[in-house]
Design a protein around this motif. Structure first.
Motif, PDB file in Angstrom:
ATOM      1  N   ILE A   1       0.838  -1.203   0.000  1.00 50.59           N
ATOM      2  CA  ILE A   1       0.000   0.000   0.000  1.00 50.59           C
ATOM      3  C   ILE A   1       0.872   1.251   0.000  1.00 50.59           C
ATOM      4  CG2 ILE A   1      -1.624   1.350   1.382  1.00 50.59           C
ATOM      5  CD1 ILE A   1      -2.917  -1.294   2.243  1.00 50.59           C
ATOM      6  N   LYS A   2       1.887   1.251   0.829  1.00 50.31           N
ATOM      7  CA  LYS A   2       2.789   2.419   0.909  1.00 50.31           C
ATOM      8  C   LYS A   2       3.443   2.706  -0.446  1.00 50.31           C
ATOM      9  CE  LYS A   2       6.823   1.719   2.751  1.00 50.31           C
ATOM     10  NZ  LYS A   2       7.748   1.982   1.598  1.00 50.31           N
ATOM     11  N   ASN A   3       3.864   1.668  -1.122  1.00 52.41           N
ATOM     12  CA  ASN A   3       4.596   1.841  -2.369  1.00 52.41           C
ATOM     13  C   ASN A   3       3.703   2.134  -3.577  1.00 52.41           C
ATOM     14  OD1 ASN A   3       7.094   1.377  -1.136  1.00 52.41           O
ATOM     15  ND2 ASN A   3       6.898  -0.844  -1.369  1.00 52.41           N
ATOM     16  N   LEU A   4       2.452   1.704  -3.517  1.00 53.04           N
ATOM     17  CA  LEU A   4       1.541   1.924  -4.641  1.00 53.04           C
ATOM     18  C   LEU A   4       0.718   3.197  -4.496  1.00 53.04           C
ATOM     19  CD1 LEU A   4       0.356   0.893  -7.302  1.00 53.04           C
ATOM     20  CD2 LEU A   4      -1.282  -0.458  -5.969  1.00 53.04           C
ATOM     21  N   TYR A   5       0.325   3.500  -3.275  1.00 54.76           N
ATOM     22  CA  TYR A   5      -0.572   4.637  -3.049  1.00 54.76           C
ATOM     23  C   TYR A   5       0.181   5.812  -2.443  1.00 54.76           C
ATOM     24  CZ  TYR A   5      -4.352   1.426  -4.145  1.00 54.76           C
ATOM     25  OH  TYR A   5      -5.179   0.538  -4.782  1.00 54.76           O
ATOM     26  N   ASN A   6       0.745   6.606  -3.336  1.00 54.84           N
ATOM     27  CA  ASN A   6       1.449   7.818  -2.919  1.00 54.84           C
ATOM     28  C   ASN A   6       1.360   8.831  -4.054  1.00 54.84           C
ATOM     29  OD1 ASN A   6       3.865   7.365  -4.741  1.00 54.84           O
ATOM     30  ND2 ASN A   6       4.023   5.545  -3.431  1.00 54.84           N
ATOM     31  N   GLU A   7       1.727  10.058  -3.765  1.00 54.27           N
ATOM     32  CA  GLU A   7       1.566  11.142  -4.739  1.00 54.27           C
ATOM     33  C   GLU A   7       2.346  10.892  -6.027  1.00 54.27           C
ATOM     34  OE1 GLU A   7       1.054  15.753  -4.061  1.00 54.27           O
ATOM     35  OE2 GLU A   7       3.196  15.228  -4.013  1.00 54.27           O
ATOM     36  N   ASP A   8       3.559  10.391  -5.919  1.00 48.50           N
ATOM     37  CA  ASP A   8       4.376  10.155  -7.109  1.00 48.50           C
ATOM     38  C   ASP A   8       3.721   9.141  -8.039  1.00 48.50           C
ATOM     39  OD1 ASP A   8       6.256  11.957  -6.289  1.00 48.50           O
ATOM     40  OD2 ASP A   8       7.650  10.472  -5.477  1.00 48.50           O
ATOM     41  N   MET A   9       3.208   8.040  -7.471  1.00 44.67           N
ATOM     42  CA  MET A   9       2.577   7.012  -8.292  1.00 44.67           C
ATOM     43  C   MET A   9       1.272   7.515  -8.897  1.00 44.67           C
ATOM     44  SD  MET A   9       4.562   4.430  -8.498  1.00 44.67           S
ATOM     45  CE  MET A   9       3.554   3.065  -9.070  1.00 44.67           C
ATOM     46  N   GLN A  10       0.565   8.363  -8.183  1.00 45.79           N
ATOM     47  CA  GLN A  10      -0.682   8.917  -8.707  1.00 45.79           C
ATOM     48  C   GLN A  10      -0.413   9.807  -9.919  1.00 45.79           C
ATOM     49  OE1 GLN A  10      -4.233   8.778  -7.287  1.00 45.79           O
ATOM     50  NE2 GLN A  10      -3.254   6.838  -6.837  1.00 45.79           N
ATOM     51  N   ILE A  11       0.615  10.625  -9.816  1.00 45.47           N
ATOM     52  CA  ILE A  11       0.961  11.511 -10.933  1.00 45.47           C
ATOM     53  C   ILE A  11       1.507  10.694 -12.104  1.00 45.47           C
ATOM     54  CG2 ILE A  11       2.505  13.361 -11.681  1.00 45.47           C
ATOM     55  CD1 ILE A  11       2.196  14.602  -8.919  1.00 45.47           C
ATOM     56  N   ARG A  12       2.285   9.665 -11.799  1.00 39.53           N
ATOM     57  CA  ARG A  12       2.779   8.789 -12.871  1.00 39.53           C
ATOM     58  C   ARG A  12       1.611   8.098 -13.578  1.00 39.53           C
ATOM     59  NH1 ARG A  12       7.221   4.536 -11.510  1.00 39.53           N
ATOM     60  NH2 ARG A  12       6.737   4.086 -13.692  1.00 39.53           N
ATOM     61  N   GLY A  13       0.619   7.668 -12.813  1.00 38.92           N
ATOM     62  CA  GLY A  13      -0.546   7.026 -13.403  1.00 38.92           C
ATOM     63  C   GLY A  13      -1.264   7.966 -14.356  1.00 38.92           C
ATOM     64  N   LEU A  14      -1.333   9.231 -13.983  1.00 34.62           N
ATOM     65  CA  LEU A  14      -1.986  10.239 -14.819  1.00 34.62           C
ATOM     66  C   LEU A  14      -1.187  10.495 -16.096  1.00 34.62           C
ATOM     67  CD1 LEU A  14      -4.097  12.502 -15.267  1.00 34.62           C
ATOM     68  CD2 LEU A  14      -2.626  14.002 -13.902  1.00 34.62           C
ATOM     69  N   VAL A  15       0.108  10.708 -15.935  1.00 33.21           N
ATOM     70  CA  VAL A  15       0.962  11.073 -17.070  1.00 33.21           C
ATOM     71  C   VAL A  15       1.236   9.888 -17.985  1.00 33.21           C
ATOM     72  CG1 VAL A  15       3.246  11.923 -17.724  1.00 33.21           C
ATOM     73  CG2 VAL A  15       2.045  12.954 -15.790  1.00 33.21           C
ATOM     74  N   GLU A  16       1.565   8.731 -17.402  1.00 30.80           N
ATOM     75  CA  GLU A  16       1.986   7.579 -18.195  1.00 30.80           C
ATOM     76  C   GLU A  16       0.833   6.687 -18.636  1.00 30.80           C
ATOM     77  OE1 GLU A  16       5.116   5.398 -16.214  1.00 30.80           O
ATOM     78  OE2 GLU A  16       5.982   7.240 -15.393  1.00 30.80           O
ATOM     79  N   ASP A  17      -0.257   6.677 -17.846  1.00 27.48           N
ATOM     80  CA  ASP A  17      -1.324   5.717 -18.126  1.00 27.48           C
ATOM     81  C   ASP A  17      -2.688   6.360 -18.333  1.00 27.48           C
ATOM     82  OD1 ASP A  17      -1.949   3.010 -18.555  1.00 27.48           O
ATOM     83  OD2 ASP A  17      -2.723   2.793 -16.525  1.00 27.48           O
ATOM     84  N   GLY A  18      -2.765   7.682 -18.226  1.00 22.87           N
ATOM     85  CA  GLY A  18      -4.026   8.369 -18.465  1.00 22.87           C
ATOM     86  C   GLY A  18      -5.083   8.121 -17.412  1.00 22.87           C
ATOM     87  N   VAL A  19      -4.680   7.676 -16.223  1.00 26.42           N
ATOM     88  CA  VAL A  19      -5.623   7.396 -15.143  1.00 26.42           C
ATOM     89  C   VAL A  19      -5.683   8.599 -14.209  1.00 26.42           C
ATOM     90  CG1 VAL A  19      -6.150   5.911 -13.175  1.00 26.42           C
ATOM     91  CG2 VAL A  19      -5.219   4.916 -15.279  1.00 26.42           C
TER      92      VAL A  19
END
Length: 461
Positions: free
Chosen positions: A361-379
């Motif tokens: 949870i710590k490694n998946l749910y954080n600000e960096d991963m959220q922004i990466r999901g938006l930029v790289e995966d359109g989520v």
């Protein structure tokens, strides 16, 4: 004389080494006391190794079009394995529909639930949580300090306890070929009547107005769900569960009639029931179809190196136009935080697995991963993120256009399959495919769905 001197020097050298050895013990030795109170040395014990253990992660990041999200999951897996001694993750990739409608239902019934699994929040996770099959992760979120970092945990919450987390958010609307629109002098429709005219204009030009691939029923239902939310109101789906609205109501049936009318007029590719979701996208990528009703997650495909890479800078996005006699706010839009990960309740019995879930949870749910999901995966983010970081990170014109559309939405509603009971969801899927295949009418389809809805409502009382 020389021989005696040599022997003496040798004795002194050996003695000095022996004394030095007595004066400093190695790291592998520690003093011990014998019965005669004399000190000896014995090897120190090696650090105890963590017990090896394996955990299963059921995910739905399968296929070429989900490779970006799968890569991000792999990174999280590797990082978590590095942090938790003895841990090995086993990745189990399954098609989303198969996972939700077949695998998980059977596993929940049998009790053999994957440790971590892709899940829908409502109604699935709520149902499984009430049955005691899902882990209450509220203490973990509080310990990590992220419980209040999510935009909406409603679909994952039962009696104030959280049982899963949304990986991101999404919205559904119309992607369109800007280049084609410009060449033909077309404009984004402002009303539903204008949209209908646009569909007919494109068809007469020899193009497919709307891409289609209805082998999986949820794909065409993205359109139908948005249609009945326009004709009957954005909150109507919730009313089906309470009996305050019926599927047979005229304004609901109107949505099914519209969808059937579009099929009959040839606004979709023929043979759509035999076409996959990926086929629908291919129609849009290669220019056969001018528009495509899809989720915002599709935006990642219009980047260099992706399947829709040749359309970079040529794709736009708009919300379904307002119905003249529609009910409710006609700017409403389906926005959802219903897809993410859940955890088996059995994890609570194993401290090692519990530690692994916490690290995951710590490694998946954080600000960096959220922004990466938006930029790289359109989520779209499901967590509250620094808007300045988002603005600095998002360079893609299409994603900026999507963000612009979302700013004009006054009311959001959840996808129907996160609201209605599972049996009703299944029946809706059956009926939309029968409707597309000309095996039923809008009225009969609505009657069949309403019958299952009433049975579900009665069993819930």
């Amino acid at each position: 004389m020389k021989k005696s001197l040599l022997m003496l020097l040798t004795f002194v050298f050996v003695a000095s080494i022996a004394l030095a050895g007595c004066g400093s013990k190695t790291a592998e030795e520690k003093p011990a006391t014998t019965d005669n109170n004399t000190t000896t040395t014995e090897p120190a014990k090696e650090p105890e190794q963590a017990k090896p253990f394996e955990m299963t992660i059921r995910h739905t990041q399968v296929g070429e079009q989900k490779k970006t999200r799968f890569k991000m999951l792999q990174e999280v897996v590797e990082k978590t394995q590095g942090e938790v001694p003895g841990l090995t993750f086993k990745l189990d990739g399954v098609d989303s529909d198969v996972n939700r409608k077949e695998k998980l239902r059977g596993e929940m019934a049998s009790g053999s639930v994957p440790d971590i699994f892709d899940a829908f929040g409502s109604p699935d996770a709520k149902t499984y949580a009430k049955a005691g099959k899902m882990l209450d992760i509220t203490p973990i979120l509080e310990e990590l300090g992220i419980k209040d970092k999510f935009t909406n945990l409603g679909p994952w919450t039962v009696d104030g306890k959280v049982y899963g987390l949304p990986i991101g958010a999404s919205a559904e609307a119309v992607f369109y070929n800007k280049e084609y629109f410009e060449q033909k002098g077309l404009k984004i429709p402002g009303t539903f009547d204008e949209f209908q005219t646009l569909l007919e204009t494109i068809k007469k030009d020899g193009k497919i107005p709307l891409a289609a691939g209805s082998k999986a029923s949820w794909v065409p239902l993205m359109i139908t769900n948005n249609l009945w939310s326009r004709t009957a109101g954005s909150d109507v789906t919730e009313k089906f569960n309470t009996g305050d609205a019926k599927w047979t109501d005229a304004d609901v049936v109107a949505a099914f009639k519209t969808h059937k009318d579009w099929v009959d007029k040839g606004y979709f590719k023929k043979g759509e029931l035999g076409l996959e979701y990926a086929d629908m996208r291919t129609q849009f990528f290669n220019g056969d179809a001018v528009m495509m009703f899809d989720g915002t997650w599709a935006s990642v495909l219009f980047k260099e190196g992706q399947d829709g890479g040749k359309l970079v800078g040529k794709v736009g996005f708009f919300n379904l136009p307002a119905f003249t006699n529609g009910k409710g706010d006609q700017t409403s839009l389906m926005q959802d935080v219903n897809n993410g990960y859940g955890f088996s309740a059995e994890v609570a019995k194993d401290p090692q697995k519990l530690a692994a879930v916490k690290a995951f949870i710590k490694n998946l749910y954080n600000e960096d991963m959220q922004i990466r999901g938006l930029v790289e995966d359109g989520v779209l983010p499901s967590m509250k993120v620094d808007q300045a970081k988002v603005d600095a990170s998002v360079k893609d014109p299409l994603m900026k256009e999507i963000a612009g559309v979302l700013t004009h939405v006054n009311i959001s509603y959840a996808a129907f399959d996160s609201i209605v009971p599972a049996d009703v969801n299944t029946e809706i899927g059956v009926q939309i495919q029968k409707l597309i295949g000309n095996q039923t009418t809008p009225e009969k389809a609505a009657e069949s769905i309403q019958k299952v809805q009433e049975e579900a409502n009665a069993s819930a009382e």
